[in-house]
Design an enzyme around this catalytic site. Structure first.
Site, PDB file in Angstrom:
ATOM      1  N   ILE A 281      26.914 -92.044  29.307  1.00 31.21           N
ATOM      2  CA  ILE A 281      28.068 -92.533  28.563  1.00 31.21           C
ATOM      3  C   ILE A 281      27.500 -93.583  27.612  1.00 31.21           C
ATOM      4  O   ILE A 281      26.741 -94.464  28.020  1.00 31.21           O
ATOM      5  CB  ILE A 281      29.146 -93.122  29.491  1.00 31.21           C
ATOM      6  CG1 ILE A 281      30.350 -93.633  28.682  1.00 31.21           C
ATOM      7  CG2 ILE A 281      28.616 -94.204  30.395  1.00 31.21           C
ATOM      8  CD1 ILE A 281      31.518 -94.067  29.567  1.00 31.21           C
ATOM      9  N   SER A 282      27.834 -93.466  26.336  1.00 32.86           N
ATOM     10  CA  SER A 282      27.193 -94.304  25.317  1.00 32.86           C
ATOM     11  C   SER A 282      27.541 -95.777  25.476  1.00 32.86           C
ATOM     12  O   SER A 282      28.577 -96.142  26.053  1.00 32.86           O
ATOM     13  CB  SER A 282      27.607 -93.841  23.922  1.00 32.86           C
ATOM     14  OG  SER A 282      27.086 -92.570  23.635  1.00 32.86           O
TER      15      SER A 282
END
Length: 236
Positions: free
Chosen positions: A85-86
């Site tokens: 997840i960025s």
């Protein structure tokens, strides 16, 4: 866009574990303040609509259970299958660069956990998201549905080829690094639309690129900032 120190992670872990539940809102607010300050310092001031979207989306819903205490760190986190997840500031800057408006239709390549799609869904009219890894696609689709994001449609597929049946799109965001801008995505971008995509090979410097399609169909590109993304995968 700095990573936290090991001591900072430890302190955060201890405080977050003891403040789950009602306190997630406070943690999220502090994160968004940090993200807005970091983006501003890097020359990307966030608009009120992007800040509001980041404030509303509950990032702890999009990470594995064992990583929930770390959800409100400004840091990427693993979500399994070699994906992440960025980092929140990257999500915010990419969303800002897209300049999404309320009536827009957006295409996302690389659903991952669904977090970026949720942020976009808080602003856009509709979001179409493609994920090549089947377990992630299934989890993200179920998660987004359970959280009430009825304006997000998720499917499994090779994002390189886009979603021609739903095209054209006002904006396209690619959340994995490609070696070049996929021609099918350019074709599916509306004149006047924007695409944000990381370009470069894994373990080599990648750059976030802003691609703009003019009214006459011509395309301009602008290099934004160095980034590090997992590679765009698929049968292409």
């Amino acid at each position: 866009m700095k990573c936290p120190s090991a001591l900072g992670v430890l302190i955060y872990f201890c405080s977050a574990v003891s403040s789950q539940g009602a306190e997630f809102g406070e943690l999220r607010h502090k994160l968004v303040e940090e993200v807005a300050a970091s983006a501003r310092d890097d020359g990307f001031p966030l608009s009120p609509r992007v800040i509001a979207a980041m404030e509303k989306v509950e990032r702890h819903r999009f990470v594995p259970a064992w990583l929930v205490p770390f959800a409100y760190l400004n840091h990427p986190l693993p979500i399994g299958h070699g994906q992440t997840i960025s980092q929140p500031v990257v999500v915010a800057v990419m969303t800002e660069l897209l300049n999404v408006k309320n009536g827009d239709k957006v295409l996302e390549i690389g659903t991952g956990s669904g977090y970026q799609a949720a942020v976009l869904a808080e602003i856009a009219k509709s979001v179409y998201s493609i994920e090549v890894i089947e377990p992630l696609e299934k989890q993200a689709a179920e998660r987004l549905k359970s959280l009430g994001y009825g304006n997000v449609t998720v499917k499994m597929g090779d994002g390189y080829y886009g979603w021609p049946e739903a095209a054209p799109f006002d904006a396209i965001v690619v959340t994995a690094a490609a070696s070049q801008i996929p021609p099918p995505l350019l074709k599916q971008l509306k004149p006047g639309g924007r695409m944000v995509i990381p370009l470069g090979m894994q373990f080599v410097t990648q750059y976030l690129m802003l691609v703009e399609k003019r009214a006459d169909g011509s395309v301009t590109t602008r290099q934004i900032v160095p980034v590090a993304f997992v590679p765009l995968t698929g049968g292409h």
